[in-house]
Design an enzyme around this catalytic site. Structure first.
Site, mmCIF file in Angstrom:
data_model
loop_
_atom_site.group_PDB
_atom_site.id
_atom_site.type_symbol
_atom_site.label_atom_id
_atom_site.label_comp_id
_atom_site.label_asym_id
_atom_site.label_seq_id
_atom_site.Cartn_x
_atom_site.Cartn_y
_atom_site.Cartn_z
ATOM 1 N N ASP A 285 -10.702 -13.569 -28.735
ATOM 2 C CA ASP A 285 -9.483 -14.375 -28.686
ATOM 3 C C ASP A 285 -9.612 -15.545 -29.668
ATOM 4 O OD1 ASP A 285 -7.077 -15.312 -27.816
ATOM 5 O OD2 ASP A 285 -7.684 -15.711 -25.753
ATOM 6 N N ASP B 118 -20.835 -18.694 -31.842
ATOM 7 C CA ASP B 118 -20.585 -20.014 -32.442
ATOM 8 C C ASP B 118 -20.911 -19.992 -33.929
ATOM 9 O OD1 ASP B 118 -23.181 -19.569 -31.579
ATOM 10 O OD2 ASP B 118 -23.623 -21.667 -31.156
ATOM 11 N N ASP C 89 -8.139 -15.845 -33.881
ATOM 12 C CA ASP C 89 -7.219 -16.915 -34.268
ATOM 13 C C ASP C 89 -7.763 -17.715 -35.449
ATOM 14 O OD1 ASP C 89 -5.343 -16.208 -32.442
ATOM 15 O OD2 ASP C 89 -5.246 -18.148 -31.425
ATOM 16 N N LYS D 186 -23.094 -14.181 -27.196
ATOM 17 C CA LYS D 186 -23.991 -15.315 -26.991
ATOM 18 C C LYS D 186 -25.228 -14.810 -26.235
ATOM 19 C CE LYS D 186 -23.280 -19.368 -27.302
ATOM 20 N NZ LYS D 186 -23.893 -20.302 -28.278
ATOM 21 N N TYR E 103 -11.773 -12.732 -18.614
ATOM 22 C CA TYR E 103 -10.357 -12.829 -18.243
ATOM 23 C C TYR E 103 -10.016 -11.951 -17.036
ATOM 24 C CZ TYR E 103 -9.533 -15.210 -22.718
ATOM 25 O OH TYR E 103 -9.571 -16.091 -23.771
#
Ligand code: NAD
Length: 366
Positions: free
Chosen positions: A250, A226, A254, A194, A143
């Site tokens: 992020d 994942d 959620d 990852k 980001y």
């Protein structure tokens, strides 16, 4: 006289002022009943600050935020500011606060209250007793990484670029937050990245492993992001603390949020270096659709105050008292509209606040 606990309350926009009023009542209750020596200030942020002074975060508000032990924020935003230039939008005030206070660690607990197990999208036996802490790196990664932007190539094709970048010091400081927290909880950290396809993920894994050497009592495991998302919905109770980067955090936070039922129940904290700034806020936004109707759920904000007591004010007993009072009220069958269930009693924002205070009266043992 006990140590002064300085708190800046920033109600913000939409339902912000309504939910903050209830949190303020809890602060006042603690001042009277637990002799906590609060010094509380209130100020504007977001759209309210823009309307007042033309900026979503006034310089004097930022100075105040830097000088207090903790900031408690309601929510910012609303469609009336949609036409305002990008860097003067309400959300810019929030981002500026996070940046200026150096808040690099975002703590998002996902706790399933026993009385709300049916509100989860998962089967009750998967979420009953759930208590996960997600620690998300907040000021680095893709980001913020450079280079970034959209460019037009000589052949006329457009190309969008963002850069995932982490340094060892950024990884170490967030890993320390996660290990310290795990030491006060279940003693386990899962680090997620990852590493199989990203060099920055490999570095993350190697550096977290190094930090773990300082915490022999904490169990560390690594999980690809994942796979972590999959495990969160398959068997969420296997996790204690999950530490991860800005982007994966992020998404994973959620996912974890939805395990617990309602947005109106979820607190969060953003912490800087030890002894530096800290900001606490509900996970939800300003909910303009229900603002001013006295129906918003104040629990996420009240639980954010509980987090401030635990992490900034060193008042774990009072934090626990608030959490127990919320549990007690829910077990008694009271619900705001967002968490309403058949056979329960629907109450307003202010009645929910009243009920939590009465429960604190009942549970208060000094
Ligand atoms: P939202 O979280 O405000 O609302 C989503 C839905 O959840 C709405 O139906 C709302 O009524 C409901 N809801 C949210 N909080 C609730 C509560 N405490 N009690 C009962 N119901 C609740 O998200 P949105 O609608 O996407 O965004 C609205 C505004 O909030 C936008 O301007 C957005 O930019 C802003 N926003 C701010 C923050 C923040 O301040 N941290 C976070 C997210 C969104």
């Amino acid at each position: 006289m006990s140590k002064e606990l300085s708190l800046l309350m920033l109600p913000g926009d939409g339902i912000g002022p309504e939910i903050m009023t209830e949190a303020r009542r809890v602060v006042d209750w603690l001042g009277h009943n637990r002799a906590l020596n609060f010094f509380v200030e209130e100020d504007l942020v977001g759209g309210a600050a823009y309307d007042d002074g033309g900026k979503p975060l006034a310089d004097k508000t930022l100075e105040r935020a830097k000088s207090v032990d903790a900031v408690l924020l309601g929510a910012v935003g609303g469609s009336q500011w949609d036409g305002v230039e990008y860097d003067m939008r309400p959300e810019a005030g929030l981002l500026a606060l996070r940046k200026e206070l150096g808040l690099f660690a975002n703590l998002r607990p996902a706790i399933c209250f026993e009385s709300l197990v049916d509100a989860s999208s998962l089967k009750p036996e998967l979420v009953s007793g759930l208590d996960i802490m997600i620690v998300r790196e907040l000021t680095g990664g893709v980001y913020f990484g450079e280079p970034r932007g959209i460019e037009t190539l000589p052949n006329g094709e457009r190309r969008g670029v963002n850069t995932q970048v982490y340094t060892t010091s950024e990884i170490h400081r967030i890993a320390h937050v996660a290990f310290d927290l795990a030491g006060k909880r279940g003693g386990r950290v899962t680090s997620s990245e990852k590493a199989n396809v990203m060099e920055s993920g490999l570095l993350w894994r190697e550096e977290v492993t190094k930090v773990a050497l300082d915490y022999p009592e904490i169990a560390l495991d690594h999980m690809l992001a994942d796979s972590c998302a999959m495990q969160l919905v398959r068997a969420p109770k296997q996790f204690d603390v999950i530490v991860t980067d800005n982007l994966f955090g992020d998404l994973l936070s959620d996912v974890a949020a939805m395990l617990t039922g309602s947005l109106g129940m979820l607190p969060s904290a953003a912490l800087g270096i030890k002894g530096g700034g800290a900001m606490y806020e509900p996970v939800h936004g300003s909910a303009p659709d229900i603002a001013g109707k006295d129906i918003a759920n104040p629990i996420a904000t009240i639980l954010s105050l509980a987090m401030a007591l635990r992490y900034s004010f060193d008042c774990a007993a009072e934090a626990q008292l608030i959490e127990d009072a919320v549990q007690d009220v829910l077990a008694g069958g009271l619900r705001t509209a967002d968490i309403m269930q058949p056979g329960k009693a629907k109450v307003s924002t202010s009645v929910m606040g009243d009920s939590i205070l009465r429960a604190m009266d009942r549970l208060n043992i000094t």
